[in-house]
Design a protein around this motif. Structure first.
Motif, short mmCIF file in Angstrom:
data_model
loop_
_atom_site.label_atom_id
_atom_site.label_comp_id
_atom_site.label_asym_id
_atom_site.label_seq_id
_atom_site.Cartn_x
_atom_site.Cartn_y
_atom_site.Cartn_z
N ARG A 89 15.65 -7.36 10.09
CA ARG A 89 14.32 -6.85 10.46
C ARG A 89 14.39 -6.02 11.73
O ARG A 89 13.70 -5.00 11.87
CB ARG A 89 13.32 -7.99 10.58
N ILE A 133 5.83 -8.62 9.91
CA ILE A 133 5.53 -9.36 8.68
C ILE A 133 4.69 -10.57 9.04
O ILE A 133 5.15 -11.46 9.77
CB ILE A 133 6.83 -9.79 7.96
N ASP A 193 2.22 -12.75 4.38
CA ASP A 193 2.94 -11.74 3.60
C ASP A 193 4.41 -12.11 3.36
O ASP A 193 5.13 -11.36 2.70
CB ASP A 193 2.88 -10.38 4.32
N LYS A 194 4.85 -13.24 3.90
CA LYS A 194 6.27 -13.61 3.78
C LYS A 194 6.73 -13.77 2.34
O LYS A 194 7.82 -13.33 1.99
CB LYS A 194 6.55 -14.89 4.56
N ARG A 213 5.62 -12.31 -0.39
CA ARG A 213 5.79 -10.98 -0.97
C ARG A 213 7.04 -10.31 -0.43
O ARG A 213 7.77 -9.63 -1.17
CB ARG A 213 4.57 -10.09 -0.66
N TYR A 214 7.30 -10.48 0.85
CA TYR A 214 8.50 -9.90 1.48
C TYR A 214 9.76 -10.48 0.85
O TYR A 214 10.68 -9.75 0.48
CB TYR A 214 8.45 -10.15 2.98
N LEU A 273 10.63 -3.23 -2.20
CA LEU A 273 10.84 -3.40 -0.77
C LEU A 273 10.29 -2.19 0.00
O LEU A 273 9.62 -2.35 1.02
CB LEU A 273 12.32 -3.61 -0.45
N PHE A 301 6.61 -2.47 -0.01
CA PHE A 301 6.17 -3.50 0.91
C PHE A 301 6.18 -2.97 2.34
O PHE A 301 5.21 -3.13 3.09
CB PHE A 301 7.06 -4.75 0.80
N ILE A 302 7.27 -2.31 2.74
CA ILE A 302 7.38 -1.78 4.10
C ILE A 302 6.31 -0.72 4.35
O ILE A 302 5.67 -0.70 5.41
CB ILE A 302 8.80 -1.23 4.36
N MET A 333 3.05 -2.45 4.93
CA MET A 333 2.98 -3.05 6.27
C MET A 333 2.71 -1.97 7.33
O MET A 333 1.99 -2.21 8.29
CB MET A 333 4.28 -3.79 6.62
#
Length: 96
Positions: free
Chosen positions: A9, A26, A30-31, A33-34, A49, A52-53, A56
């Motif tokens: 990260r 994060i 949301d963990k 989903r991550y 991924l 997701f990023i 965020m």
């Protein structure tokens, strides 16, 4: 714990900030989903991924924008009202 997740990260955040983006934050909610996006990426498909990023990034920017608006309009409004009150009080003192 070996810290590989934290280092990953950190490295992602470094890449993002060098690209003039926000670091990867994060939230607890949301963990899951991550972790799911990471698992899919480990299989070779990085679309989840990346999505997701990007999500965020959008959430972080919206949060910062909301804070800026609150600071400008709510705090600024309070400050403006207190300044108006001081001007009004000063005018009253001049007449006495």
């Amino acid at each position: 714990m070996d810290g590989n997740g934290r280092m990953s990260r950190l490295l992602v955040s470094l890449v993002l900030t060098r690209a003039k983006l926000l670091p990867l934050l994060i939230r607890v909610e949301d963990k899951l989903r991550y972790f799911n996006a990471l698992r899919v990426a480990d299989g070779g498909d990085i679309l989840d991924l990346a999505s997701f990023i990007a999500g965020m990034q959008i959430q972080s920017k919206l949060f910062l924008l909301a804070e800026k608006v609150r600071t400008l309009y709510v705090d600024g409004y309070t400050e403006a009202n207190s300044n108006d009150t001081r001007v009004h009080v000063r005018r009253q003192h001049r007449h006495t």
